[in-house]
Design an enzyme around this catalytic site. Structure first.
Site, PDB file in Angstrom:
ATOM      1  N   SER A   1       3.649  -4.931   3.304  1.00 45.26           N
ATOM      2  CA  SER A   1       2.473  -4.894   4.177  1.00 45.26           C
ATOM      3  C   SER A   1       2.092  -6.333   4.523  1.00 45.26           C
ATOM      4  O   SER A   1       2.312  -7.244   3.729  1.00 45.26           O
ATOM      5  CB  SER A   1       1.284  -4.228   3.482  1.00 45.26           C
ATOM      6  OG  SER A   1       1.531  -2.874   3.204  1.00 45.26           O
TER       7      SER A   1
ATOM      8  N   TRP B   1       5.181  -0.293   5.679  1.00 45.67           N
ATOM      9  CA  TRP B   1       4.093   0.077   4.784  1.00 45.67           C
ATOM     10  C   TRP B   1       3.857   1.580   4.637  1.00 45.67           C
ATOM     11  O   TRP B   1       2.849   1.970   4.042  1.00 45.67           O
ATOM     12  CB  TRP B   1       2.812  -0.638   5.193  1.00 45.67           C
ATOM     13  CG  TRP B   1       2.483  -0.596   6.665  1.00 45.67           C
ATOM     14  CD1 TRP B   1       2.937  -1.460   7.621  1.00 45.67           C
ATOM     15  CD2 TRP B   1       1.635   0.336   7.347  1.00 45.67           C
ATOM     16  NE1 TRP B   1       2.428  -1.117   8.851  1.00 45.67           N
ATOM     17  CE2 TRP B   1       1.625  -0.036   8.712  1.00 45.67           C
ATOM     18  CE3 TRP B   1       0.880   1.436   6.931  1.00 45.67           C
ATOM     19  CZ2 TRP B   1       0.884   0.670   9.667  1.00 45.67           C
ATOM     20  CZ3 TRP B   1       0.140   2.136   7.884  1.00 45.67           C
ATOM     21  CH2 TRP B   1       0.149   1.743   9.229  1.00 45.67           C
TER      22      TRP B   1
ATOM     23  N   ASP C   1      -0.088  -3.212  19.441  1.00 44.35           N
ATOM     24  CA  ASP C   1      -0.187  -2.938  17.997  1.00 44.35           C
ATOM     25  C   ASP C   1       0.287  -1.520  17.670  1.00 44.35           C
ATOM     26  O   ASP C   1      -0.290  -0.827  16.849  1.00 44.35           O
ATOM     27  CB  ASP C   1      -1.624  -3.152  17.490  1.00 44.35           C
ATOM     28  CG  ASP C   1      -1.707  -3.152  15.966  1.00 44.35           C
ATOM     29  OD1 ASP C   1      -0.658  -3.252  15.307  1.00 44.35           O
ATOM     30  OD2 ASP C   1      -2.831  -3.022  15.441  1.00 44.35           O
TER      31      ASP C   1
ATOM     32  N   ASP D   1       2.524   0.132  15.800  1.00 47.28           N
ATOM     33  CA  ASP D   1       3.445   0.314  14.668  1.00 47.28           C
ATOM     34  C   ASP D   1       4.165   1.666  14.785  1.00 47.28           C
ATOM     35  O   ASP D   1       3.615   2.635  15.302  1.00 47.28           O
ATOM     36  CB  ASP D   1       2.689   0.361  13.343  1.00 47.28           C
ATOM     37  CG  ASP D   1       1.774  -0.804  13.109  1.00 47.28           C
ATOM     38  OD1 ASP D   1       2.061  -1.596  12.208  1.00 47.28           O
ATOM     39  OD2 ASP D   1       0.747  -0.905  13.818  1.00 47.28           O
TER      40      ASP D   1
ATOM     41  N   THR E   1       0.823  -1.214   0.000  1.00 40.73           N
ATOM     42  CA  THR E   1       0.000   0.000   0.000  1.00 40.73           C
ATOM     43  C   THR E   1       0.852   1.257   0.000  1.00 40.73           C
ATOM     44  O   THR E   1       0.333   2.363  -0.079  1.00 40.73           O
ATOM     45  CB  THR E   1      -0.899   0.021   1.256  1.00 40.73           C
ATOM     46  OG1 THR E   1      -0.061  -0.066   2.416  1.00 40.73           O
ATOM     47  CG2 THR E   1      -1.879  -1.134   1.263  1.00 40.73           C
TER      48      THR E   1
END
Lengths: 561, 155
Positions: free
Chosen positions: A203, A256, A317, A319, A188
């Site tokens: 990704s 990503w 989570d 990132d 993406t």
């Protein structure tokens, strides 16, 4: 026996439209040298962030605090959604439009790429990469943009290909397979062009994809190097993974979002994503390098020169893919990063040393980071089946959507989300192509808020905030007109005074913003290009807006002629 | 509830879900035939797809390719109504009129693996049943795969 008549010849679907089919060959003269000096031609927006330093700042000042009230749509470009497509309820327009000498290049969901007359909105050509509707997507049917140089347009596709198109015709020049869709890889990211390389990230972190960063030759598409972000056993950093399990092989750390680049140091600064499984840390004991990190990568070799990990052994989570803004302070080469974990980091970008870390989100309950960078987890999914609730939720205090920096004000402008989540550890076995979260997750649909916040670059102190009742999940644009532009999930596109935060102008676009507006000029007239189209991973960053109207419009705003 | 493919097929037929204007107004999508494309020595593939009279369905409804690549498809409209075909292809979909009792050719290019859709995008041909799938089988090239030991896939 039927006596068949001959059907009319098949045509390319775009031929049954008013699309012209060709664009002026303006991209032929886009060279590495021009990309290095992109800030010196503010009538263009030549690369993803505008410039390699990721500041998302334009020196254009035709639209300023004194006249922005007269801003209005000059034209609107739309495409629409039809048929089946991957994650059809999640499609969104997320890209940052590029502009080269009057031609605007835009990517959309599901393999769409367009060249548009930047002054009129007339579509010049369109390309559609055929995307299987069963590709594995964690976070919606989206693409963040293209790259342009040497007469070509470069893009990554949801089925993990990297393609080069003729910038004048939209015809494909080369096409390489970048990832393994059977392993749930997708792509993406907007590619970054450096020297003769097309840099593309991976990704698939929610499916246990082992993250990697790749460089392809601009002319041929041949892969020049690939760097994995998670080390194999025996490689540097492998001691941060269990030695007796295959956790590293499913470890995540995907790449990503587009990185930034310092040509003097010859280093890329690329953020990496969450470890996998996202929330079940027991199966991957250790810090899990190089997940949730910035990696400084030698652009010629792909070697990691240094790293800084923002959230060691992530269980939330968080990132760290979002931008690494390069700036200078007191003669020092620095890097600023607003992480999902709610903290604002400033690093010395020559060696990764921590300069300062301060909270930027209002509610941070998952843990604490001390001024010296020590991380203390406080609330996390630990026991199987036991609910925990924390702020920020998995979408973070700031999502991938980008902050901006104005050298005029020496401030950073940050889109902030204030949304919590309930997470319950639910262990599962790894199966290639099946989501691998290790938890049940319910993001809050109420008690949420958002802000655009300004921070002094010199001190990290908050200068002002503009508050909204919904999380702000779109990138900020800063201009020399001392304006800051940013959209909302409810469709408003806003201009604020960069020095005070005062709202000076607002326009309802009809669909939420989850993209990166850019600015350019044609024949001296400044435009603000704002892609509009609500969708993507809404269940992650604003589930209270899951029912918001979809859209797919690119608005170009300008002052009356 | 049906428990195997044969029972499913029988109940579909019994209820009329595989016909026009029986159980529902249209035909339940993807209830038609499945066919494999054939492969030429050079790797290029070919297939034939028809529209039978009064069925508002593609035959086959599911076309299976051994791998991604170039495919030549011959289209036949055996129906007494006008239809068309919108086929997926890299670069942009290919579109063709299919007048009554006509034959046409479409050449497309698809990556593999994955599942793509095709349709007749006029009137409500798509909703009534003229909505099909093209499935490209196979694996990605070895150099595009992740450097890791073989991983388990779903049973």
């Amino acid at each position: 026996m039927t006596d068949y008549v001959e059907a009319p010849p098949a045509i390319k679907f775009s031929e049954a439209s008013a699309i012209i089919g060709t664009a002026p060959p303006v991209a032929e003269n886009v060279t590495y040298e021009r990309l290095l000096a992109a800030g010196s031609e503010p009538h263009n927006w030549l690369t993803y962030y505008g410039t390699y330093d990721g500041q998302r700042y334009s020196a254009l000042d035709g639209i300023d605090t004194g006249n922005v009230q007269r801003l209005r749509p000059a034209w609107v470009f739309q495409c629409g959604s039809y048929g089946l497509h991957a994650g059809s309820s999640t499609y969104a327009l997320e890209a940052a439009p590029l502009v080269v000498d009057g031609v605007l290049y835009l990517s959309g969901w599901d393999g769409w790429i367009w060249a548009v007359d930047a002054g009129t909105g007339q579509c010049l050509w369109q390309y559609k990469h055929a995307i299987p509707f069963d590709v594995s997507l964690c976070c919606g049917n989206v693409n963040r943009g293209v790259a342009v140089a040497k007469g070509r347009v470069f893009a990554a596709s949801l089925n993990a290909h990297v393609i080069a198109l003729d910038a004048a015709t939209g015809e494909k020049v080369w096409d390489v397979t970048h990832g393994d869709v059977r392993a749930a890889e997708s792509a993406t990211v907007a590619p970054l062009l450096v020297k003769n390389l097309v840099i593309v990230g991976s990704s698939g972190g929610e499916f246990g994809v082992r993250g990697h960063l790749d460089a392809y030759d601009i002319d041929t598409g041949e892969r020049v190097w690939r760097t994995y972000t998670v080390p194999k056993p025996g490689e540097p950093g492998s001691q941060t993974w269990p030695s007796d399990s295959p956790a590293w092989a499913r470890g995540g750390g995907n790449t990503w979002v587009t990185g930034t680049y310092d040509p003097e140091l010859n280093l890329l600064y690329w953020g990496t994503g969450n470890p996998a499984p996202d929330f079940d840390g027991e199966v991957r004991e250790g810090d899990n390098l190089h997940t949730d990190s910035v990696i400084a990568v030698d652009v010629d070799s792909g070697h990691i020169r240094w790293h800084y990990q923002f959230t060691p052994h992530d269980l939330w989570d968080y990132d760290s893919n979002m931008e690494m803004i390069l700036f200078e302070q007191d003669g020092r080469k620095l890097l600023a990063h607003f992480d999902k974990n709610g903290y604002f980091f400033v690093l010395d970008r020559t060696d990764g040393a921590l300069v300062r870390v301060t909270p930027f989100a209002d509610r941070i309950t998952w843990g604490e980071i001390s001024p010296t960078g020590d991380v203390t987890p406080l609330v996390y999914p630990d026991k199987e089946g036991e609910d925990v609730h924390f702020w920020p939720g998995p979408a973070g205090g700031k999502e991938w959507c980008h902050a901006a920096y104005s050298p005029r004000t020496n401030m950073f402008y940050v889109p902030v989300q204030d949304v919590g989540a309930t997470v319950t550890r639910r262990r599962r076995e790894f199966r290639e192509s099946i989501p691998y979260w290790g938890a049940s997750v319910t993001v809050d649909s109420a008690d949420m808020a958002g802000q655009v916040k300004a921070f002094h670059a010199a001190t990290g102190e908050e200068a002002w905030r503009w508050s909204w009742h919904l999380p702000i999940s779109a990138s900020v644009l800063a201009t020399a007109g001392d304006l800051v532009f940013c959209g909302t999930p409810s469709g408003e596109f806003n201009a604020m005074d960069a020095r005070s935060g005062e709202l000076l102008w607002q326009f309802q676009t009809g669909s939420g913003h989850h993209s990166s507006p850019t600015t350019y000029s044609v024949d001296g007239r400044q435009y603000i290009a704002a892609p509009v189209g609500w969708g993507s991973w809404v269940e992650g960053f604003a589930p209270g807006m899951m029912g918001g109207p979809h859209g797919d419009a690119l608005f170009a705003f300008a002052l009356p002629e | 509830m049906t428990s195997d493919a044969a029972a499913r097929s029988a109940v579909l037929s019994e209820l009329g879900l595989d016909k026009q204007n029986r159980a529902s107004m249209g035909r339940l999508l993807a209830t038609g035939n499945i066919e494999r494309a054939t492969e030429r020595p050079d790797g290029r593939m070919k297939a034939e797809i028809r529209i039978p009279p009064d069925e508002l369905a593609w035959d086959p409804a599911v076309l299976v390719l051994p791998h991604g690549g170039d495919i030549d498809i011959a289209l036949y409209n055996d129906d007494t109504n006008t239809h068309c075909a919108l086929m997926p292809s890299n670069g942009g979909g290919r579109w063709i009129w299919l007048p009554v009792h006509s034959r046409g050719e479409v050449s497309i290019n698809l990556d593999g693996p994955g599942c793509y859709w095709y349709s007749s995008n006029i009137g409500n041909d798509e909703g009534r049943g003229l909505f099909g799938a093209i499935v490209a089988m196979g694996e990605v090239p070895p150099d595009a795969r992740l450097d890791r030991p073989a991983q388990p896939r779903p049973d």
